[in-house]
Write a protein that holds these residues in place. Structure first.
Motif, PDB file in Angstrom:
ATOM      1  N   ARG A  38     -10.915 -12.885   6.823  1.00  0.00           N
ATOM      2  CA  ARG A  38      -9.934 -13.600   6.629  1.00  0.00           C
ATOM      3  C   ARG A  38      -8.264 -12.536   5.832  1.00  0.00           C
ATOM      4  O   ARG A  38      -7.548 -12.286   7.285  1.00  0.00           O
ATOM      5  N   LEU A  39      -8.650 -12.640   5.598  1.00  0.00           N
ATOM      6  CA  LEU A  39      -7.277 -10.971   4.883  1.00  0.00           C
ATOM      7  C   LEU A  39      -7.346 -10.184   6.425  1.00  0.00           C
ATOM      8  O   LEU A  39      -5.828  -9.780   6.844  1.00  0.00           O
ATOM      9  N   ALA A  40      -8.077  -9.364   6.086  1.00  0.00           N
ATOM     10  CA  ALA A  40      -7.492  -8.350   7.069  1.00  0.00           C
ATOM     11  C   ALA A  40      -7.760  -8.912   8.836  1.00  0.00           C
ATOM     12  O   ALA A  40      -6.999  -8.173   9.950  1.00  0.00           O
ATOM     13  N   GLY A  41      -7.752  -9.840   8.812  1.00  0.00           N
ATOM     14  CA  GLY A  41      -7.852 -10.390  10.000  1.00  0.00           C
ATOM     15  C   GLY A  41      -6.866 -10.694  10.572  1.00  0.00           C
ATOM     16  O   GLY A  41      -6.325 -11.232  11.690  1.00  0.00           O
ATOM     17  N   SER A  42      -5.976 -11.253   9.378  1.00  0.00           N
ATOM     18  CA  SER A  42      -3.974 -11.142   9.606  1.00  0.00           C
ATOM     19  C   SER A  42      -3.030 -10.220   9.669  1.00  0.00           C
ATOM     20  O   SER A  42      -3.318  -9.274   8.507  1.00  0.00           O
ATOM     21  N   LYS A  43      -2.566  -9.071  10.446  1.00  0.00           N
ATOM     22  CA  LYS A  43      -2.109  -8.475  10.208  1.00  0.00           C
ATOM     23  C   LYS A  43      -1.243  -8.287   9.423  1.00  0.00           C
ATOM     24  O   LYS A  43      -0.974  -7.844   8.763  1.00  0.00           O
ATOM     25  N   LEU A  44      -0.411  -9.333   8.862  1.00  0.00           N
ATOM     26  CA  LEU A  44       0.697  -9.657   8.315  1.00  0.00           C
ATOM     27  C   LEU A  44       0.042  -9.741   7.090  1.00  0.00           C
ATOM     28  O   LEU A  44       0.612  -8.969   5.999  1.00  0.00           O
ATOM     29  N   ALA A  45      -0.648 -10.166   6.402  1.00  0.00           N
ATOM     30  CA  ALA A  45      -1.713 -10.050   5.443  1.00  0.00           C
ATOM     31  C   ALA A  45      -1.845  -9.029   5.295  1.00  0.00           C
ATOM     32  O   ALA A  45      -1.755  -8.212   3.825  1.00  0.00           O
ATOM     33  N   THR A  46      -2.442  -8.493   5.712  1.00  0.00           N
ATOM     34  CA  THR A  46      -3.323  -7.147   5.286  1.00  0.00           C
ATOM     35  C   THR A  46      -2.021  -5.747   5.297  1.00  0.00           C
ATOM     36  O   THR A  46      -2.189  -4.880   4.512  1.00  0.00           O
ATOM     37  N   ALA A  47      -0.542  -6.314   6.034  1.00  0.00           N
ATOM     38  CA  ALA A  47       0.297  -4.760   5.908  1.00  0.00           C
ATOM     39  C   ALA A  47       1.091  -5.578   4.735  1.00  0.00           C
ATOM     40  O   ALA A  47       1.246  -4.812   3.289  1.00  0.00           O
ATOM     41  N   ARG A  48       1.215  -6.420   4.360  1.00  0.00           N
ATOM     42  CA  ARG A  48       1.684  -7.483   2.265  1.00  0.00           C
ATOM     43  C   ARG A  48       0.644  -6.834   1.501  1.00  0.00           C
ATOM     44  O   ARG A  48       1.527  -5.458   0.748  1.00  0.00           O
ATOM     45  N   ALA A  49      -0.711  -6.347   1.543  1.00  0.00           N
ATOM     46  CA  ALA A  49      -1.180  -6.529   0.492  1.00  0.00           C
ATOM     47  C   ALA A  49      -1.382  -4.187   0.789  1.00  0.00           C
ATOM     48  O   ALA A  49      -1.658  -3.939  -0.497  1.00  0.00           O
ATOM     49  N   LEU A  50      -1.753  -3.717   1.693  1.00  0.00           N
ATOM     50  CA  LEU A  50      -2.009  -2.443   1.466  1.00  0.00           C
ATOM     51  C   LEU A  50      -0.004  -2.128   0.995  1.00  0.00           C
ATOM     52  O   LEU A  50      -0.280  -1.330  -0.237  1.00  0.00           O
ATOM     53  N   GLU A  51       0.441  -2.653   2.081  1.00  0.00           N
ATOM     54  CA  GLU A  51       1.989  -2.377   0.970  1.00  0.00           C
ATOM     55  C   GLU A  51       2.903  -2.447  -0.492  1.00  0.00           C
ATOM     56  O   GLU A  51       3.109  -1.829  -1.363  1.00  0.00           O
ATOM     57  N   ALA A  52       1.743  -3.743  -0.640  1.00  0.00           N
ATOM     58  CA  ALA A  52       1.854  -3.927  -2.245  1.00  0.00           C
ATOM     59  C   ALA A  52       1.418  -3.294  -3.054  1.00  0.00           C
ATOM     60  O   ALA A  52       1.531  -2.711  -3.900  1.00  0.00           O
ATOM     61  N   ALA A  53      -0.326  -2.088  -2.411  1.00  0.00           N
ATOM     62  CA  ALA A  53      -0.750  -0.710  -3.708  1.00  0.00           C
ATOM     63  C   ALA A  53      -0.020   0.400  -2.918  1.00  0.00           C
ATOM     64  O   ALA A  53      -0.140   1.443  -3.138  1.00  0.00           O
ATOM     65  N   GLY A  54       1.366   0.507  -2.381  1.00  0.00           N
ATOM     66  CA  GLY A  54       2.285   1.986  -2.114  1.00  0.00           C
ATOM     67  C   GLY A  54       1.681   2.467  -1.044  1.00  0.00           C
ATOM     68  O   GLY A  54       1.451   3.552  -0.523  1.00  0.00           O
ATOM     69  N   ILE A  55       0.940   1.849   0.128  1.00  0.00           N
ATOM     70  CA  ILE A  55      -0.228   2.620   1.211  1.00  0.00           C
ATOM     71  C   ILE A  55       0.867   2.129   2.191  1.00  0.00           C
ATOM     72  O   ILE A  55       1.157   1.268   2.509  1.00  0.00           O
ATOM     73  N   PRO A  56       1.559   3.551   3.210  1.00  0.00           N
ATOM     74  CA  PRO A  56       2.597   3.332   3.995  1.00  0.00           C
ATOM     75  C   PRO A  56       2.045   2.466   5.105  1.00  0.00           C
ATOM     76  O   PRO A  56       0.801   2.560   5.666  1.00  0.00           O
ATOM     77  N   VAL A  57       2.482   1.585   5.176  1.00  0.00           N
ATOM     78  CA  VAL A  57       1.554   0.701   6.394  1.00  0.00           C
ATOM     79  C   VAL A  57       3.198   0.092   7.727  1.00  0.00           C
ATOM     80  O   VAL A  57       4.235   0.506   7.477  1.00  0.00           O
ATOM     81  N   ALA A  58       2.903   0.056   9.254  1.00  0.00           N
ATOM     82  CA  ALA A  58       4.327  -0.838   9.513  1.00  0.00           C
ATOM     83  C   ALA A  58       4.585  -1.935   9.081  1.00  0.00           C
ATOM     84  O   ALA A  58       3.929  -2.905   8.884  1.00  0.00           O
ATOM     85  N   PRO A  59       5.716  -2.032   9.301  1.00  0.00           N
ATOM     86  CA  PRO A  59       6.393  -2.841   9.027  1.00  0.00           C
ATOM     87  C   PRO A  59       6.126  -4.378   9.932  1.00  0.00           C
ATOM     88  O   PRO A  59       6.202  -4.129  10.971  1.00  0.00           O
ATOM     89  N   THR A  60       5.752  -5.377   9.260  1.00  0.00           N
ATOM     90  CA  THR A  60       5.273  -6.238  10.591  1.00  0.00           C
ATOM     91  C   THR A  60       6.160  -7.697   9.986  1.00  0.00           C
ATOM     92  O   THR A  60       5.893  -8.065   8.876  1.00  0.00           O
ATOM     93  N   PHE A  61       6.546  -8.743  10.696  1.00  0.00           N
ATOM     94  CA  PHE A  61       7.101  -9.395  10.813  1.00  0.00           C
ATOM     95  C   PHE A  61       6.386 -10.671  11.282  1.00  0.00           C
ATOM     96  O   PHE A  61       5.834 -10.560  12.942  1.00  0.00           O
ATOM     97  N   ASP A  62       6.777 -12.048  10.672  1.00  0.00           N
ATOM     98  CA  ASP A  62       6.103 -12.862  12.299  1.00  0.00           C
ATOM     99  C   ASP A  62       7.594 -14.138  11.911  1.00  0.00           C
ATOM    100  O   ASP A  62       7.128 -14.802  12.437  1.00  0.00           O
TER     101      ASP A  62
END
Length: 335
Positions: free
Chosen positions: A122-146
């Motif tokens: 479910r988390l990986a199926g959401s681009k927004l949730a994935t971006a937030r989880a990886l960003e919280a871990a300090g991993i570079p992600v594309a800024p994602t907005f819903d």
């Protein structure tokens, strides 16, 4: 290896669209993934295979096959096939929670899944949730907005795509943030927007287990943009070397950030001048899997099952440079 009677279910070619139109490109991609995985699994001595098949496609000689009955939906077909197996390896888009549904059905029947648990799907199926989880871990992600109101006025093009979409389905490139804001506002909460990130589109083929990851290959994605529509035309599997271990390190960081990732996992990213930027995670087999065996000279399914059964063999042996395998795609592929 512990004996397993394994259901391999691929949604598009396996009857998930029975009673509905079957897009030729989608069926071809699903069939490629299914046949590649079945061929790899058939070599493993303790594995007995069960699969499903859309009756509009050629049969699969040598494999126990379950076909949909008239009026049967995908979930019903899956349950009926699962009754013949002791474990399942589902392949389906994350769209509308499809992959998560099959994972949950399997676990409800008391049978293990070769792949990610439902909360991770479910988390990986959401681009927004994935971006937030990886960003919280300090991993570079594309800024994602819903939310349209949250879009910053960044210069340049934007990408608007379904939050839970697979591949490039319904993905469009728009001219600026205003156009992206308008599409988000009209999308009923189904879409996300990301600023266009220049660089080389790549993907990682990973095997994951309990917060660890092994990089099998880094693949080049060849994308065509025409009238704002995005099409992934070709994959060059194992085309990008990783001599300094940057991509392997990225895979390890992603697995540590999402320790529930399990089995084969695909990661889409853009290689920029400043390093890799993650776009999304696919918690399932992707089309790149079809070229791994030829490119690497090993059986990738054996590594996934070794991880699934808790062994350490999936971390060995060391992979050589291998070769590059080309996969030509159709416009409506899964990805």
């Amino acid at each position: 290896m512990t004996p397993i009677r394994l259901l391999v279910f691929e949604f598009a070619s396996g009857g998930g669209l029975a009673g509905q139109p079957l897009p030729p490109g989608l069926a071809r991609e699903g069939d490629l993934m299914l046949r590649a995985l079945l061929a790899d699994l058939a070599e493993l001595p303790e594995i007995t295979l069960v699969t499903t098949r859309d009756p509009r496609l050629p049969p699969l000689p040598g494999f126990e096959t379950v076909r949909p009955t008239p009026g049967e939906d995908a979930a019903g077909l899956y349950r009926r096939a699962l009754a013949r197996a002791s474990a399942a390896w589902p392949i389906a888009p994350e769209t509308d929670g499809m992959l998560e549904q099959f994972v949950r059905i399997t676990l409800e029947q008391g049978k293990p899944v070769v792949g990610c648990p439902p909360d991770v799907v479910r988390l990986a199926g959401s681009k927004l949730a994935t971006a937030r989880a990886l960003e919280a871990a300090g991993i570079p992600v594309a800024p994602t907005f819903d939310r349209a109101a949250d879009l910053p006025p960044l210069p340049g093009r934007w990408v608007v795509k379904p939050d839970d979409g697979a591949g490039a389905s319904d993905t469009v490139i728009v001219s600026d943030w205003r156009a992206a804001r308008a599409r988000l506002a009209a999308g009923g909460g189904r879409f996300v927007a990301q600023p266009w990130i220049p660089g080389r589109p790549l993907s990682l083929s990973l095997v994951c287990r309990q917060g660890r990851a092994r990089l099998l290959a880094c693949n080049r994605q060849w994308v065509r943009i025409e009238r704002g529509a995005v099409t992934l035309e070709r994959l060059s599997v194992n085309a990008e070397p990783d001599p300094e271990g940057v991509r392997a390190g990225l895979g390890a960081r992603i697995a540590a950030a999402l320790p529930g990732l399990a089995g084969y996992v695909g990661v889409d990213l853009v290689e920029t001048r400043g390093g890799p930027v993650v776009l999304e995670i696919n918690p399932r087999i992707t089309t790149s899997y079809c070229g791994l065996r030829e490119a690497l000279g090993l059986n990738p399914a054996a590594l996934v099952l070794a991880a699934f059964q808790g062994g350490e063999e999936w971390l060995e042996p060391e992979l050589g440079p291998g070769t590059t395998t080309e996969i030509v795609l159709e416009p409506d592929h899964v990805g």
